[in-house]
Design a protein around this motif. Structure first.
Motif, PDB file in Angstrom:
ATOM      1  N   ALA A 163       0.809  -1.225   0.000  1.00  0.00           N
ATOM      2  CA  ALA A 163       0.000   0.000   0.000  1.00  0.00           C
ATOM      3  C   ALA A 163       0.839   1.271   0.000  1.00  0.00           C
ATOM      4  O   ALA A 163       0.423   2.293  -0.525  1.00  0.00           O
ATOM      5  N   GLU A 164       2.025   1.233   0.583  1.00  0.00           N
ATOM      6  CA  GLU A 164       2.842   2.440   0.645  1.00  0.00           C
ATOM      7  C   GLU A 164       3.883   2.485  -0.462  1.00  0.00           C
ATOM      8  O   GLU A 164       4.589   3.473  -0.620  1.00  0.00           O
ATOM      9  N   GLY A 165       4.013   1.384  -1.192  1.00  0.00           N
ATOM     10  CA  GLY A 165       5.001   1.319  -2.263  1.00  0.00           C
ATOM     11  C   GLY A 165       6.420   1.508  -1.768  1.00  0.00           C
ATOM     12  O   GLY A 165       7.300   1.939  -2.499  1.00  0.00           O
ATOM     13  N   GLY A 205      -4.025  -0.335   5.877  1.00  0.00           N
ATOM     14  CA  GLY A 205      -5.335  -0.751   5.378  1.00  0.00           C
ATOM     15  C   GLY A 205      -5.960   0.299   4.465  1.00  0.00           C
ATOM     16  O   GLY A 205      -7.137   0.207   4.100  1.00  0.00           O
ATOM     17  N   GLN A 206      -5.164   1.298   4.100  1.00  0.00           N
ATOM     18  CA  GLN A 206      -5.721   2.451   3.389  1.00  0.00           C
ATOM     19  C   GLN A 206      -6.390   2.119   2.048  1.00  0.00           C
ATOM     20  O   GLN A 206      -7.489   2.585   1.771  1.00  0.00           O
ATOM     21  N   LEU A 207      -5.712   1.332   1.223  1.00  0.00           N
ATOM     22  CA  LEU A 207      -6.257   1.113  -0.115  1.00  0.00           C
ATOM     23  C   LEU A 207      -7.617   0.424  -0.025  1.00  0.00           C
ATOM     24  O   LEU A 207      -8.555   0.779  -0.744  1.00  0.00           O
ATOM     25  N   PHE A 226       2.244  -3.864   9.701  1.00  0.00           N
ATOM     26  CA  PHE A 226       3.572  -4.467   9.856  1.00  0.00           C
ATOM     27  C   PHE A 226       4.573  -3.804   8.924  1.00  0.00           C
ATOM     28  O   PHE A 226       4.283  -3.609   7.749  1.00  0.00           O
ATOM     29  N   ARG A 227       5.727  -3.461   9.439  1.00  0.00           N
ATOM     30  CA  ARG A 227       6.747  -2.851   8.581  1.00  0.00           C
ATOM     31  C   ARG A 227       8.104  -3.490   8.848  1.00  0.00           C
ATOM     32  O   ARG A 227       8.607  -3.453   9.970  1.00  0.00           O
ATOM     33  N   ALA A 228       8.681  -4.032   7.786  1.00  0.00           N
ATOM     34  CA  ALA A 228       9.996  -4.658   7.910  1.00  0.00           C
ATOM     35  C   ALA A 228      11.079  -3.620   7.672  1.00  0.00           C
ATOM     36  O   ALA A 228      11.892  -3.757   6.774  1.00  0.00           O
ATOM     37  N   GLU A 229      11.042  -2.536   8.464  1.00  0.00           N
ATOM     38  CA  GLU A 229      12.071  -1.509   8.287  1.00  0.00           C
ATOM     39  C   GLU A 229      13.097  -1.627   9.409  1.00  0.00           C
ATOM     40  O   GLU A 229      12.757  -1.897  10.547  1.00  0.00           O
ATOM     41  N   GLN A 230      14.348  -1.408   9.053  1.00  0.00           N
ATOM     42  CA  GLN A 230      15.423  -1.528  10.035  1.00  0.00           C
ATOM     43  C   GLN A 230      15.553  -0.226  10.811  1.00  0.00           C
ATOM     44  O   GLN A 230      16.573   0.445  10.748  1.00  0.00           O
ATOM     45  N   ILE A 243      -4.894   3.525  12.962  1.00  0.00           N
ATOM     46  CA  ILE A 243      -6.281   3.928  12.772  1.00  0.00           C
ATOM     47  C   ILE A 243      -6.332   4.704  11.473  1.00  0.00           C
ATOM     48  O   ILE A 243      -5.623   5.701  11.325  1.00  0.00           O
ATOM     49  N   GLU A 244      -7.120   4.234  10.524  1.00  0.00           N
ATOM     50  CA  GLU A 244      -7.138   4.876   9.208  1.00  0.00           C
ATOM     51  C   GLU A 244      -8.559   5.214   8.759  1.00  0.00           C
ATOM     52  O   GLU A 244      -9.246   4.383   8.173  1.00  0.00           O
ATOM     53  N   PRO A 245      -8.994   6.463   9.018  1.00  0.00           N
ATOM     54  CA  PRO A 245     -10.291   6.872   8.481  1.00  0.00           C
ATOM     55  C   PRO A 245     -10.153   7.248   7.008  1.00  0.00           C
ATOM     56  O   PRO A 245      -9.070   7.654   6.568  1.00  0.00           O
ATOM     57  N   GLY A 399       7.139  13.730  17.274  1.00  0.00           N
ATOM     58  CA  GLY A 399       7.349  13.930  15.839  1.00  0.00           C
ATOM     59  C   GLY A 399       6.090  13.508  15.109  1.00  0.00           C
ATOM     60  O   GLY A 399       4.975  13.730  15.612  1.00  0.00           O
ATOM     61  N   GLU A 400       6.231  12.835  13.970  1.00  0.00           N
ATOM     62  CA  GLU A 400       5.059  12.489  13.157  1.00  0.00           C
ATOM     63  C   GLU A 400       4.156  11.497  13.888  1.00  0.00           C
ATOM     64  O   GLU A 400       4.575  10.424  14.281  1.00  0.00           O
ATOM     65  N   ILE A 401       2.898  11.900  14.036  1.00  0.00           N
ATOM     66  CA  ILE A 401       1.942  11.020  14.708  1.00  0.00           C
ATOM     67  C   ILE A 401       0.871  10.572  13.714  1.00  0.00           C
ATOM     68  O   ILE A 401       0.309   9.492  13.817  1.00  0.00           O
TER      69      ILE A 401
HETATM   70  O1  4AD Z   1       2.819   7.830   7.328  1.00  0.00           O
HETATM   71  P1  4AD Z   1       2.386   6.404   7.182  1.00  0.00           P
HETATM   72  O2  4AD Z   1       3.352   5.443   6.593  1.00  0.00           O
HETATM   73  O3  4AD Z   1       1.051   6.475   6.347  1.00  0.00           O
HETATM   74  C1  4AD Z   1       0.302   5.420   5.926  1.00  0.00           C
HETATM   75  O4  4AD Z   1       0.508   4.268   6.179  1.00  0.00           O
HETATM   76  C2  4AD Z   1      -0.945   5.842   5.184  1.00  0.00           C
HETATM   77  N1  4AD Z   1      -1.421   4.685   4.414  1.00  0.00           N
HETATM   78  C3  4AD Z   1      -1.985   6.335   6.147  1.00  0.00           C
HETATM   79  C4  4AD Z   1      -3.244   6.772   5.486  1.00  0.00           C
HETATM   80  O5  4AD Z   1      -3.246   7.793   4.833  1.00  0.00           O
HETATM   81  N2  4AD Z   1      -4.331   6.042   5.624  1.00  0.00           N
HETATM   82  O6  4AD Z   1       1.948   5.852   8.602  1.00  0.00           O
HETATM   83  C5  4AD Z   1       0.945   6.495   9.345  1.00  0.00           C
HETATM   84  C6  4AD Z   1       1.358   6.655  10.796  1.00  0.00           C
HETATM   85  C7  4AD Z   1       2.610   7.495  10.997  1.00  0.00           C
HETATM   86  O7  4AD Z   1       2.305   8.857  11.027  1.00  0.00           O
HETATM   87  C8  4AD Z   1       3.104   6.992  12.330  1.00  0.00           C
HETATM   88  O8  4AD Z   1       2.399   7.606  13.395  1.00  0.00           O
HETATM   89  C9  4AD Z   1       2.711   5.542  12.295  1.00  0.00           C
HETATM   90  O9  4AD Z   1       1.695   5.386  11.337  1.00  0.00           O
HETATM   91  N3  4AD Z   1       3.856   4.665  11.947  1.00  0.00           N
HETATM   92  C10 4AD Z   1       4.498   3.876  12.822  1.00  0.00           C
HETATM   93  N4  4AD Z   1       4.334   3.682  14.140  1.00  0.00           N
HETATM   94  C11 4AD Z   1       5.156   2.813  14.764  1.00  0.00           C
HETATM   95  N5  4AD Z   1       6.116   2.107  14.128  1.00  0.00           N
HETATM   96  C12 4AD Z   1       6.331   2.268  12.799  1.00  0.00           C
HETATM   97  N6  4AD Z   1       7.282   1.549  12.186  1.00  0.00           N
HETATM   98  C13 4AD Z   1       5.507   3.186  12.088  1.00  0.00           C
HETATM   99  N7  4AD Z   1       5.420   3.579  10.798  1.00  0.00           N
HETATM  100  C14 4AD Z   1       4.413   4.464  10.740  1.00  0.00           C
END
Ligand code: 4AD
Ligand code: MG
Length: 477
Positions: A163-165, A205-207, A226-230, A243-245, A399-401
């Motif tokens: 979904a995030e590419g 779950g956005q798409l 789930f994110r496989a980021e280091q 939470i994705e509205p 930071g980014e929430i």
């Molecule tokens: O900015 P992100 O990657 O956006 C999305 O996934 C979009 N699809 C959302 C959407 O528009 N429906 O992730 C959204 C939020 C981030 O701002 C951050 O708060 C949180 O998810 N986040 C994480 N939280 C904990 N661990 C991680 N590895 C996170 N990656 C993102």
């Protein structure tokens, strides 16, 4: 006789009524006074065992960590520190706990130590408070969206799309890891895998939520992602809840308005419901910070910070304005930033976000209209053709929430964006379909639930606000 939870018990009057309480022993003093907690509230109930009325065989088993059941009467407390106590008539040890071995001693433990004992950390005051607040915040999320007429959509956990590419996917496979079936050109043959193609754990779950919104108008998801980021930071988990509205017939401003309202609603709800737990965490944080040098202490106490957030409008600025502020900032000019901002188009690092939120504006900030090159393929291209209708919400200390956007609803524009970003059309035919049949402006965002819980609890490490943290190299329990 039915058991009464300690939260309810502590609200009753010392009228001599008989009750049954069950819980875990925190301390046992003088073979007489047991402090018992059942997790329903921060407070313990004091059980009083009259000396000589109870056999050594019983009292020797009332140790920290033991599970007990007690029957007795509610009386006014003789001692200080509590209004009522239980004069015990009968006590049973349901589960013993060896006092020599029980890892939680009645003293302060480090959060790192407790992380290694995550199965027991729920028994501490700090984690009891954190997880009661986390619960209240979850309930608030559902209430908020329900009151606004949003439909809770359960997005899938197993998916075939990214979904995030961003390529941060965990593969899900039932193929034999040692001897997978191979194709003629020696590649793993995923056609033979469980789903007949490559599958992954979802990153968002956005798409799927977009498909829901384009029929049900307003939907939201609330599930694990789930994110496989280091990323080894205090803000990243490999498994986190989002939470994705998603709203049909909505633009970026509607999106920002909804996000600000939602955040304030959840904060208010937690403040109403969890006063005691918040006060405890507030004091805990305050005491911890006493040991820090002055410049590293927060300018506001926890509860004060939450109130401040409720009472003030979030600052809204465009990415372009944010860059201008950063370029003119002291740390940029003196090259104090690790990543010095050279020009428009630079991605904002957390040091920049924290500067804007904590030093410059000193309140939550929404940054919108980011350069399209640093954002995802699905964001709507603005008229300048350089920026997209994206928004990030930045919170002090975190930071980014939230990250969100108005979505690209124009099929031709979306297709050319996907081509630019090398995302094959064949991967998302179903996603493109809603741009073909009754497409309309729509927008949504994702709130990282743990980052939010960090903000309201003041916990500095994200691992301490999720029951069982999963991070690179760590999947205990
Ligand atoms: O900015 P992100 O990657 O956006 C999305 O996934 C979009 N699809 C959302 C959407 O528009 N429906 O992730 C959204 C939020 C981030 O701002 C951050 O708060 C949180 O998810 N986040 C994480 N939280 C904990 N661990 C991680 N590895 C996170 N990656 C993102
Ligand atoms: Mg983001």
């Amino acid at each position: 006789m039915e058991r009464i939870k300690i939260k309810e018990l502590l609200r009753t009057e010392p009228t001599g009524t008989e009750v049954v309480v069950k819980g875990w022993v925190r301390t046992f003093r003088n073979n007489q006074f047991a402090a018992v907690n059942d997790g329903s509230t921060l407070d313990n109930i004091q059980l009083v065992l009259t000396l000589d009325e109870f056999d050594d065989k019983i009292t020797s088993r009332i140790n920290p960590g033991a599970a007990i059941s007690a029957r007795g009467t509610v009386v006014e407390s003789q001692g200080r520190g509590q209004r009522i106590e239980i004069k015990v008539k009968e006590i049973e040890v349901l589960g013993e706990s060896d006092p020599e071995k029980y890892p939680l001693q009645p003293k302060k433990h480090s959060l790192e130590f407790l992380r290694e004992n995550a199965h027991l950390r729920f028994r501490t005051n700090t984690f009891g408070a954190v997880f009661r607040i986390r619960h209240a915040a979850s309930m608030a999320v559902h209430r908020f969206f329900d009151e606004k007429g949003f439909i809770y959509l359960h997005s899938p956990i197993l998916t075939a799309s990214d979904a995030e590419g961003a390529g941060e996917l965990f593969r899900v496979s039932t193929l034999d890891a040692k001897h997978p079936p191979l194709t003629d050109d020696n590649q793993v043959d995923f056609k033979k895998d469980f789903f007949g193609k490559e599958a992954h754990l979802t990153v968002s779950g956005q798409l799927e939520a977009e498909l829901g919104a384009l029929a049900l108008s307003d939907v939201y998801t609330f599930g694990p992602t789930f994110r496989a980021e280091q990323s080894h930071t205090t803000r990243h988990l490999a498994e986190f809840w989002m939470i994705e509205p998603e709203m049909a017939f909505a633009d970026l401003t509607d999106n920002m308005n909804l996000a600000e309202k939602m955040l304030k609603y959840i904060i208010q709800y937690v403040m109403n419901r969890c006063e005691k737990d918040l006060a405890f965490l507030d004091a805990r944080l305050f005491n911890d910070e006493k040991n820090k040098p002055q410049d590293q202490r927060s300018s506001m106490r926890l509860v004060e910070k939450l109130k401040f957030c409720l009472e003030n409008d979030f600052e809204r600025i465009s990415y372009t304005d944010a860059i201008r502020i950063l370029q003119n900032s002291k740390p940029n000019k003196k090259k104090k930033f690790q990543y010095v901002i050279e020009e428009w188009g630079a991605d904002l690092q957390s040091e920049h976000e924290r500067f804007l939120v904590e030093k410059h504006f000193k309140k939550p900030v929404i940054i919108y209209n980011y350069p399209k090159d640093i954002k995802a393929f699905y964001m709507r291209v603005n008229e300048d053709l350089k920026t997209v209708a994206a928004m990030d919400i930045l919170f002090p200390g975190i930071g980014e929430i939230i990250g969100g956007a108005q979505r690209e609803e124009r099929l031709n524009v979306l297709l050319s964006r996907m081509e630019e970003m090398k995302i094959p059309e064949e991967e998302l035919p179903w996603y493109l379909d809603i741009r073909k049949y009754g497409s309309c402006p729509h927008a949504g965002y994702g709130l990282g639930f743990e980052r939010f819980v960090q903000f309201v609890t003041g916990m500095s490490n994200i691992r301490d606000v999720i029951p069982f943290p999963r991070t690179p190299g760590s999947i205990a329990f």
